[in-house]
Motif scaffolding. Structure first.
Motif, PDB file in Angstrom:
ATOM      1  N   GLU A  81      12.211  12.989  -2.080  1.00 57.56           N
ATOM      2  CA  GLU A  81      11.306  11.735  -2.037  1.00 57.56           C
ATOM      3  C   GLU A  81      11.729  10.792  -3.078  1.00 57.56           C
ATOM      4  OE1 GLU A  81       7.399  13.137  -2.943  1.00 57.56           O
ATOM      5  OE2 GLU A  81       6.910  14.575  -0.827  1.00 57.56           O
ATOM      6  N   GLN A  82      12.901  10.777  -3.628  1.00 60.84           N
ATOM      7  CA  GLN A  82      13.408  10.008  -4.565  1.00 60.84           C
ATOM      8  C   GLN A  82      14.632   8.968  -4.004  1.00 60.84           C
ATOM      9  OE1 GLN A  82      15.475  11.715  -7.887  1.00 60.84           O
ATOM     10  NE2 GLN A  82      15.748   9.728  -8.940  1.00 60.84           N
ATOM     11  N   LEU A  83      14.258   7.774  -4.106  1.00 61.84           N
ATOM     12  CA  LEU A  83      15.119   6.471  -3.842  1.00 61.84           C
ATOM     13  C   LEU A  83      16.320   6.483  -4.570  1.00 61.84           C
ATOM     14  CD1 LEU A  83      15.249   4.253  -1.596  1.00 61.84           C
ATOM     15  CD2 LEU A  83      14.353   2.843  -3.374  1.00 61.84           C
ATOM     16  N   VAL A  84      17.416   7.001  -3.421  1.00 64.85           N
ATOM     17  CA  VAL A  84      18.639   6.895  -4.311  1.00 64.85           C
ATOM     18  C   VAL A  84      19.132   5.540  -4.479  1.00 64.85           C
ATOM     19  CG1 VAL A  84      21.272   7.732  -4.444  1.00 64.85           C
ATOM     20  CG2 VAL A  84      19.122   9.264  -3.704  1.00 64.85           C
ATOM     21  N   ASP A  85      19.323   4.881  -3.428  1.00 66.74           N
ATOM     22  CA  ASP A  85      19.854   3.190  -3.053  1.00 66.74           C
ATOM     23  C   ASP A  85      19.403   2.511  -2.002  1.00 66.74           C
ATOM     24  OD1 ASP A  85      21.299   1.265  -3.968  1.00 66.74           O
ATOM     25  OD2 ASP A  85      23.269   2.059  -3.011  1.00 66.74           O
ATOM     26  N   ALA A  86      18.918   1.399  -1.870  1.00 66.31           N
ATOM     27  CA  ALA A  86      18.439   0.628  -0.943  1.00 66.31           C
ATOM     28  C   ALA A  86      19.092  -0.766  -0.989  1.00 66.31           C
ATOM     29  CB  ALA A  86      17.126   0.529  -1.008  1.00 66.31           C
ATOM     30  N   THR A  87      19.108  -1.468   0.034  1.00 70.46           N
ATOM     31  CA  THR A  87      19.535  -2.746   0.128  1.00 70.46           C
ATOM     32  C   THR A  87      18.678  -3.784  -0.400  1.00 70.46           C
ATOM     33  OG1 THR A  87      18.658  -3.192   2.409  1.00 70.46           O
ATOM     34  CG2 THR A  87      20.989  -2.562   2.286  1.00 70.46           C
ATOM     35  N   GLU A 123      17.051  -6.261   0.738  1.00 67.20           N
ATOM     36  CA  GLU A 123      15.903  -6.670   1.548  1.00 67.20           C
ATOM     37  C   GLU A 123      15.092  -5.432   1.731  1.00 67.20           C
ATOM     38  OE1 GLU A 123      15.114  -8.494   5.960  1.00 67.20           O
ATOM     39  OE2 GLU A 123      17.235  -8.276   5.155  1.00 67.20           O
ATOM     40  N   ALA A 124      15.727  -4.270   1.607  1.00 65.58           N
ATOM     41  CA  ALA A 124      14.878  -2.977   1.704  1.00 65.58           C
ATOM     42  C   ALA A 124      14.014  -3.009   0.550  1.00 65.58           C
ATOM     43  CB  ALA A 124      15.739  -1.782   1.844  1.00 65.58           C
ATOM     44  N   ARG A 125      14.610  -3.093  -0.684  1.00 69.37           N
ATOM     45  CA  ARG A 125      13.764  -3.073  -1.961  1.00 69.37           C
ATOM     46  C   ARG A 125      12.480  -4.023  -1.897  1.00 69.37           C
ATOM     47  NH1 ARG A 125      15.713   0.306  -5.665  1.00 69.37           N
ATOM     48  NH2 ARG A 125      17.979   0.905  -5.411  1.00 69.37           N
ATOM     49  N   ARG A 126      12.914  -5.147  -1.520  1.00 65.11           N
ATOM     50  CA  ARG A 126      11.657  -6.172  -1.197  1.00 65.11           C
ATOM     51  C   ARG A 126      10.586  -5.850  -0.272  1.00 65.11           C
ATOM     52  NH1 ARG A 126      16.283  -9.943  -1.387  1.00 65.11           N
ATOM     53  NH2 ARG A 126      16.142  -9.886   0.775  1.00 65.11           N
ATOM     54  N   PHE A 127      11.036  -4.997   1.070  1.00 67.66           N
ATOM     55  CA  PHE A 127      10.142  -4.296   1.649  1.00 67.66           C
ATOM     56  C   PHE A 127       9.407  -3.490   1.129  1.00 67.66           C
ATOM     57  CE2 PHE A 127       9.208  -1.275   5.085  1.00 67.66           C
ATOM     58  CZ  PHE A 127       8.492  -2.094   5.983  1.00 67.66           C
ATOM     59  N   LEU A 128       9.904  -2.515   0.402  1.00 65.19           N
ATOM     60  CA  LEU A 128       9.050  -1.396  -0.329  1.00 65.19           C
ATOM     61  C   LEU A 128       8.199  -2.100  -1.512  1.00 65.19           C
ATOM     62  CD1 LEU A 128      11.630   1.381  -1.180  1.00 65.19           C
ATOM     63  CD2 LEU A 128       9.639   1.493   0.374  1.00 65.19           C
ATOM     64  N   ALA A 129       8.377  -3.101  -2.002  1.00 61.73           N
ATOM     65  CA  ALA A 129       7.531  -3.789  -3.088  1.00 61.73           C
ATOM     66  C   ALA A 129       6.317  -4.215  -2.392  1.00 61.73           C
ATOM     67  CB  ALA A 129       8.264  -4.949  -3.626  1.00 61.73           C
ATOM     68  N   GLY A 130       6.265  -4.393  -1.084  1.00 68.15           N
ATOM     69  CA  GLY A 130       4.903  -4.641  -0.414  1.00 68.15           C
ATOM     70  C   GLY A 130       3.784  -3.758  -0.111  1.00 68.15           C
ATOM     71  N   GLY A 131       4.360  -2.454  -0.207  1.00 72.24           N
ATOM     72  CA  GLY A 131       3.343  -1.146   0.094  1.00 72.24           C
ATOM     73  C   GLY A 131       2.447  -1.023  -1.011  1.00 72.24           C
ATOM     74  N   PRO A 132       1.729   0.065  -1.020  1.00 70.99           N
ATOM     75  CA  PRO A 132       0.682   0.233  -1.955  1.00 70.99           C
ATOM     76  C   PRO A 132       0.958   0.676  -3.189  1.00 70.99           C
ATOM     77  CG  PRO A 132       0.524   1.952  -0.215  1.00 70.99           C
ATOM     78  CD  PRO A 132       1.734   0.856   0.159  1.00 70.99           C
ATOM     79  N   SER A 133       0.478   0.239  -4.430  1.00 69.48           N
ATOM     80  CA  SER A 133       1.071   0.668  -5.593  1.00 69.48           C
ATOM     81  C   SER A 133       0.545   2.155  -6.144  1.00 69.48           C
ATOM     82  CB  SER A 133       0.552  -0.250  -6.799  1.00 69.48           C
ATOM     83  OG  SER A 133      -0.935  -0.397  -6.879  1.00 69.48           O
ATOM     84  N   GLY A 134       0.990   2.596  -7.029  1.00 71.86           N
ATOM     85  CA  GLY A 134       0.376   4.172  -7.345  1.00 71.86           C
ATOM     86  C   GLY A 134       0.996   5.033  -6.491  1.00 71.86           C
ATOM     87  N   LEU A 135       1.951   4.943  -5.804  1.00 76.49           N
ATOM     88  CA  LEU A 135       2.810   6.047  -4.831  1.00 76.49           C
ATOM     89  C   LEU A 135       4.253   6.048  -5.166  1.00 76.49           C
ATOM     90  CD1 LEU A 135       0.760   5.390  -1.450  1.00 76.49           C
ATOM     91  CD2 LEU A 135       0.186   7.154  -3.388  1.00 76.49           C
ATOM     92  N   SER A 136       4.774   6.968  -4.743  1.00 75.34           N
ATOM     93  CA  SER A 136       6.253   6.981  -5.027  1.00 75.34           C
ATOM     94  C   SER A 136       6.728   6.178  -3.648  1.00 75.34           C
ATOM     95  CB  SER A 136       6.835   8.642  -4.950  1.00 75.34           C
ATOM     96  OG  SER A 136       6.399   9.030  -3.671  1.00 75.34           O
ATOM     97  N   ASP A 137       8.159   5.838  -3.884  1.00 72.80           N
ATOM     98  CA  ASP A 137       8.960   5.259  -3.122  1.00 72.80           C
ATOM     99  C   ASP A 137       8.764   5.837  -1.540  1.00 72.80           C
ATOM    100  OD1 ASP A 137       9.646   3.351  -5.086  1.00 72.80           O
ATOM    101  OD2 ASP A 137      11.506   4.292  -5.468  1.00 72.80           O
ATOM    102  N   TRP A 138       8.966   6.991  -1.652  1.00 71.04           N
ATOM    103  CA  TRP A 138       9.018   7.635  -0.307  1.00 71.04           C
ATOM    104  C   TRP A 138       7.436   7.722   0.555  1.00 71.04           C
ATOM    105  CZ3 TRP A 138      11.619   9.406   3.769  1.00 71.04           C
ATOM    106  CH2 TRP A 138      11.091  10.214   4.511  1.00 71.04           C
ATOM    107  N   HIS A 139       6.491   7.611  -0.064  1.00 71.47           N
ATOM    108  CA  HIS A 139       5.124   7.646   0.205  1.00 71.47           C
ATOM    109  C   HIS A 139       4.883   6.203   0.631  1.00 71.47           C
ATOM    110  CE1 HIS A 139       4.194  11.925   0.171  1.00 71.47           C
ATOM    111  NE2 HIS A 139       4.660  11.835  -1.013  1.00 71.47           N
ATOM    112  N   ARG A 140       5.333   5.239  -0.155  1.00 72.88           N
ATOM    113  CA  ARG A 140       4.956   3.934   0.014  1.00 72.88           C
ATOM    114  C   ARG A 140       5.618   3.605   1.143  1.00 72.88           C
ATOM    115  NH1 ARG A 140       7.152   1.491  -4.500  1.00 72.88           N
ATOM    116  NH2 ARG A 140       5.351   2.066  -5.614  1.00 72.88           N
ATOM    117  N   LEU A 141       6.802   3.861   1.722  1.00 76.86           N
ATOM    118  CA  LEU A 141       7.534   3.624   2.718  1.00 76.86           C
ATOM    119  C   LEU A 141       6.852   4.263   3.976  1.00 76.86           C
ATOM    120  CD1 LEU A 141      10.112   2.782   4.362  1.00 76.86           C
ATOM    121  CD2 LEU A 141      11.150   4.572   4.063  1.00 76.86           C
ATOM    122  N   CYS A 142       6.318   5.540   3.764  1.00 80.40           N
ATOM    123  CA  CYS A 142       5.566   6.134   4.855  1.00 80.40           C
ATOM    124  C   CYS A 142       4.280   5.222   5.091  1.00 80.40           C
ATOM    125  CB  CYS A 142       5.236   7.519   4.515  1.00 80.40           C
ATOM    126  SG  CYS A 142       6.396   8.785   4.388  1.00 80.40           S
TER     127      CYS A 142
END
Length: 525
Positions: free
Chosen positions: A63-69, A71-90
């Motif tokens: 569930e740990q984000l190792v690397d991302a492009t 644009e991918a990191r900007r996409f993840l930033a739009g997810g709900p706060s308070g969650l891990s990167d994996w659960h934010r992507l889900c």
């Protein structure tokens, strides 16, 4: 000369060869350009397609984000706060790819998987690389270029989006979105905080989040109350509201702990009042603004022999009084007109808070009826059976009248003073002797007033005796003596303490008791 001609001929030959080579080269270049000219748009489209096909790439180790492009990191930033990167992507891709979690769960067995958006062209390609998951999210160019706003509009939309996101995150009430199966697809910070309270502060949140509240009624959007229990055993009450927005169900939970506590206290108070009213011997009947019976206690049934069915049918005040008149449970009116005037007066006086009456029934019972106004135009009536009290009062009155008749039959003038020094009892002989009606002065004449009357009606030389009587009455000491009335009669006087701190003073003509002369002289010294 010949040599110069040769040189000139050689130069002309060189110019023609150079011109020929230059012309052939130009023709070849033009031909090649004409041949490649149709390919130029295709190369541009290919380059453009190549640029549009650049995917957002994520590398996850568990569930740990190792690397991302970027644009991918900007996409993840739009997810709900308070969650891990994996659960934010889900949370971000789950609504568009419902099978995402199931396909990822078996990726270690399948090796790779390709998922296409339901009803769209977006794609996710996932590959298993020795424990590391490589995800490629491809969004079609149409989504990026369709109705693309200008920079100013884009900045305004971004500012508004930031404001709305801050508002939702700062909401003190839980808010969340559910999919068709009732699973939580999105939630704000208040909902996440509530999940932590239920699961424990140190618990790692997983996606999808647990559904804390019961689902609403099928097809219903009416608010309903729900309760959840936190990890420490406390109960939290909420008023849940559901709305449909663009085919998705949005739900909100408004805290209702204060309302539940108030309702519980009110319910307990009403139960206490109900038990108290049920045990009261006084009948209670409350009529609302329309004069319909809305509240009564069991004493009403016992006092008036009414049927429960009649009272529970919410009869009007006139109907209740008519039933009481028919069953002879209230004073019989002289005629119907008098009866109607009595009802109007009863209702008017009760509304003004001044109605009080005593009903003497044909059966001999006596009821005290009191009317009191209540809020919102209601009227309450209290019915108290005072038959025993009235019987006791009549008996006491009879005993008092009998006692008064007994002392009135005595020839001796008698006056009784209470411990407070007030004249509380006298007889007819006392009124005749001193010219004072005991019924008019009883309870208002004190010792000083009585002795003043005695002094006025006695010979001047007997003034000292009247003053001495005043002092002896206050001291409650037995005494016997005599004084001379203005009409010349000599009166034998006596003073004797009686029960309750009272003192009895008696006066009678001295000629009726000649044997009292010697004790009087001894008492006088």
């Amino acid at each position: 000369m010949i040599r110069r001609r040769r040189v000139a001929g050689q130069n002309m030959t060189f110019d023609w060869v150079f011109a020929l080579i230059l012309g052939v080269t130009s023709v070849a270049t033009a031909a090649l350009s004409l041949a490649l000219l149709p390919l130029v748009p295709r190369l541009g489209r290919a380059a453009k397609a190549a640029r549009s096909d650049i995917d957002m790439v994520f590398l996850f180790d568990g569930e740990q984000l190792v690397d991302a492009t970027p644009e991918a990191r900007r996409f993840l930033a739009g997810g709900p706060s308070g969650l891990s990167d994996w659960h934010r992507l889900c949370a971000l891709v789950g609504p568009r790819f419902p099978e995402f979690r199931d396909r990822i769960a078996r990726l270690d067995r399948d090796g790779s998987t390709l998922m296409t958006e339901a009803g769209g062209r977006a794609q996710i390609f996932a590959k298993w690389l020795d424990g590391v998951v490589r995800l490629s999210l491809h969004l079609p160019e149409e989504e990026r270029a369709l109705d693309a706003p200008d920079p100013q509009s884009l900045a305004a939309m971004a500012a508004e989006l930031t404001t709305l996101r801050d508002v939702v995150e700062a909401m003190p009430t839980p808010a969340w979105q559910e999919d068709e199966e009732g699973a939580v697809a999105w939630a704000n910070s208040a909902y996440l905080g509530l999940v932590r309270q239920c699961q424990g502060e140190g618990t790692q949140l997983n996606w999808p989040l647990p559904a804390l509240f019961s689902p609403p009624d099928e097809g219903g959007h009416a608010p309903h109350r729900d309760v959840i229990q936190t990890r420490d055993g406390a109960e939290r009450w909420f008023d849940c509201v559901s709305v449909m927005a663009d085919g998705a169900r949005l739900r909100f939970a408004l805290p209702a702990d204060a309302a539940v506590r108030a309702e519980t206290a009110l319910r307990n108070f009403v139960q206490t009042l109900t038990k108290t009213f049920a045990e009261l011997p006084i009948g209670l009947a409350v009529f609302n603004r329309a004069r319909e019976l809305v509240l009564f206690n069991p004493a009403m049934l016992d006092l008036f022999n009414l049927e429960p069915e009649f009272l529970t049918a919410r009869p009007t005040l006139v109907a209740v009084l008519d039933r009481l008149r028919e069953t002879r449970m209230m004073p019989e009116p002289k005629d119907y007109r008098t009866w109607r005037e009595q009802i109007v007066r009863l209702e008017r006086d009760a509304q003004n808070g001044v109605y009080a009456d005593t009903w003497t029934l044909p059966s001999g019972h006596v009821y005290r009826v009191t009317g009191r106004p209540h809020p919102d135009g209601a009227v309450a009536f209290l019915f108290e059976d005072i038959s025993a009290e009235m019987s006791l009062t009549r008996r006491f009155r009879g005993e008092i009248e009998t006692g008064q008749a007994v002392i009135d039959s005595l020839d001796e003038a008698i006056a009784v003073f209470s411990g407070a020094g007030l004249l509380t009892m006298s007889n007819a002989a006392y009124a005749e002797l001193w010219g004072e009606d005991p019924m008019l002065v009883m309870g208002t004449t004190d010792i000083a007033g009585a002795t003043a009357i005695w002094q006025q009606n006695c010979m001047p030389e007997e003034t000292g005796t009247a003053v001495e009587l005043s002092r002896l009455i206050r001291q409650r000491k037995p005494w016997a003596g005599s004084m001379v009335h203005r009409d010349g009669r000599r009166l034998a006087c006596r003073l004797r303490p009686v029960g309750g701190g009272a003192v009895l003073v008696g006066f009678r003509p001295d000629c009726l008791a000649p044997s009292i002369e010697s004790p009087v002289s001894r008492a006088a010294g």
